[in-house]
Design an enzyme around this catalytic site. Sequence first.
Site, mmCIF file in Angstrom:
data_model
loop_
_atom_site.group_PDB
_atom_site.id
_atom_site.type_symbol
_atom_site.label_atom_id
_atom_site.label_comp_id
_atom_site.label_asym_id
_atom_site.label_seq_id
_atom_site.Cartn_x
_atom_site.Cartn_y
_atom_site.Cartn_z
ATOM 1 N N LYS A 24 19.220 43.927 61.227
ATOM 2 C CA LYS A 24 19.824 43.757 59.895
ATOM 3 C C LYS A 24 21.224 44.360 59.852
ATOM 4 O O LYS A 24 22.166 43.747 59.368
ATOM 5 C CB LYS A 24 18.938 44.394 58.832
ATOM 6 C CG LYS A 24 19.435 44.148 57.411
ATOM 7 C CD LYS A 24 18.665 44.956 56.382
ATOM 8 C CE LYS A 24 17.241 44.513 56.227
ATOM 9 N NZ LYS A 24 16.550 45.197 55.102
ATOM 10 N N GLU B 75 18.521 50.201 70.391
ATOM 11 C CA GLU B 75 17.786 49.461 71.422
ATOM 12 C C GLU B 75 18.176 47.980 71.425
ATOM 13 O O GLU B 75 18.402 47.381 72.478
ATOM 14 C CB GLU B 75 16.275 49.600 71.211
ATOM 15 C CG GLU B 75 15.745 51.020 71.349
ATOM 16 C CD GLU B 75 15.744 51.785 70.039
ATOM 17 O OE1 GLU B 75 15.036 52.800 69.962
ATOM 18 O OE2 GLU B 75 16.445 51.361 69.091
ATOM 19 N N GLY C 129 11.284 46.125 57.494
ATOM 20 C CA GLY C 129 11.167 45.515 58.814
ATOM 21 C C GLY C 129 9.763 45.058 59.161
ATOM 22 O O GLY C 129 9.544 43.972 59.681
ATOM 23 N N GLU D 235 3.073 53.043 60.114
ATOM 24 C CA GLU D 235 4.415 53.334 59.636
ATOM 25 C C GLU D 235 4.443 53.353 58.113
ATOM 26 O O GLU D 235 5.237 54.064 57.497
ATOM 27 C CB GLU D 235 5.415 52.298 60.172
ATOM 28 C CG GLU D 235 6.865 52.722 60.030
ATOM 29 C CD GLU D 235 7.809 51.857 60.839
ATOM 30 O OE1 GLU D 235 8.097 52.211 62.002
ATOM 31 O OE2 GLU D 235 8.252 50.812 60.316
#
Length: 564
Positions: free
Chosen positions: A216, A222, A286, A372
């Site tokens: 985004k 990474e 996400g 998460e």
Amino acid sequence: MTASNTSSAPLDPTSTDAWASLEAHNLEIAGSLREWFDADPQRAERFSRTAADLRVDLSKNLITAETMELLQQLSREVGVEERRDAMFSGAHLNTTEDRAVLHTALRRPEGAAPALEVDGQQIDADVHETLQRVYDFADSVRSGEWTGVTGKKIETVVNIGIGGSDLGPVMVYEALKPLAQDGLSARFLSNIDPTDAHETTRDLDPETTLVIVASKTFTTLETLTNARLVREWLLAGLRENAGLTVEQETEAVAKHFVAVSTALDKVEAFGIDPKNAFGFWDWVGGRYSVDSAIGTVLATVLGPDVFEELLAGFHAMDEHFRTAPAEDNVPLLMGLLNVWNVNFLEAETHAVLPYSQYLHRFPAYLQQLTMESNGKSVRWDGTLATTETGEVFWGEPGTNGQHAFYQLIHQGTRVIPADFIAFATPNHALADGDQDVHELFLANFFAQTKALAFGKTAAEVRAEGTEGSLVAAREFSGDRPTTSIMAPKLTASVLGQLIALYEHITFVQGTVWGINSFDQWGVELGKQLAKDLAGAVAGDDEKISAEDSSTAALIRYYREHREG
């Protein structure tokens, strides 16, 4: 007692009448699954529900009718339904980032009424405008209109992302792989370990490879590192195999790279034409983003029609969760059941066991979604949680797991609730002689939940001729809680329903516990420390010496043993 839990302080669930009643009920509940099934021939029907195409059997959980009534009372007292409605309407439930939580808007049908407007944004119009751009791009690749710099048709789409930008697309691709267009496939690169980049690209043809960089902000360490590695691999291959000149490199990157990002300046600086960047919004987390432009790789390889069917499945479960009465609301009941297992039966982990090889990445996807989201010890108002929160989600496809970890679930000392998922019709019907292999497969599915529920008594073991100390070893206690989820077939719609089911289960648990399921600050510290340590790892002795003794020793070991 009711609470409207939108942005105000969450109600402490342990202070409710329902929580006190559940604690007393847990001490008083009597009987076993064997006894409950014997006493109530209708138990399976009483505890089974339907949501869209899913049939969900809760009867093999350690619950009675009173348990479920008290859990629904708890839901009312902490305001789950009010918070659910607030989420669908665009309230800023993500309090730490002051954002709406609107992943459900990604799958609203075009023209849905009333139109959704949040913070001055016409949500429906923006979603469908982006979707159409994604579909137009996908069609151009699938038709061969979009080619690489040498004019060859695209054969492989490499998706570079991490976290939700990887786990969602790779899981859906693996689940629906039979629907991929002939001659077109996908690969996924996420790990910063250079081995991942090497293995992903080593046998690909740069001339027929298209790369989607999903970030985004276009700053994810990474993802951008891997994107640069793949860009260099692609340009080197085109130089060697197609005689690419330096002057053609800019065109090559523009023809072989697109982005899922809103940072158009950074996208352009990388060499990607901003016209080929597809964005999504800050109200999409996400791990909730596979049905956004993050799914561009799926729309491209599987096709826009398949992606539309996936979205329709999501929406069907959304509507069930939004409108079904509490007593029939499957995500609500399963979320409350998880609270029962965690907070009253003291379960610490939760197994998800799909009897479908195509769902082999589904447990990994759920690990991020659930852990998460709900792996938090602070509530949405900044106060400490008053209960245990979260579960360790894990699992593997059946029947593989039966020959690995099922031993622990059957006879271990821990309570491990398990969700079993299966489909009536196989994607591939094969026979072993006269044996329908799918029926053999499902016989295992049915047998496992039966064995976990009812076990085997010492008397039954002895009746089979076993004596002495072996009796205890072959005895199964039963009363191991399981939920069975079945659907007619693994389709794109059914997959969307399953994903949305667990999204809403996660939401219900987070609401009961009073935590914000939509931020992930726990991810940030490790990222920041990794950046800070870069100089030490590269060999700066002063920076190595400034580290704690363990970290410094590990870095020195690395420096001493790194070859080359």
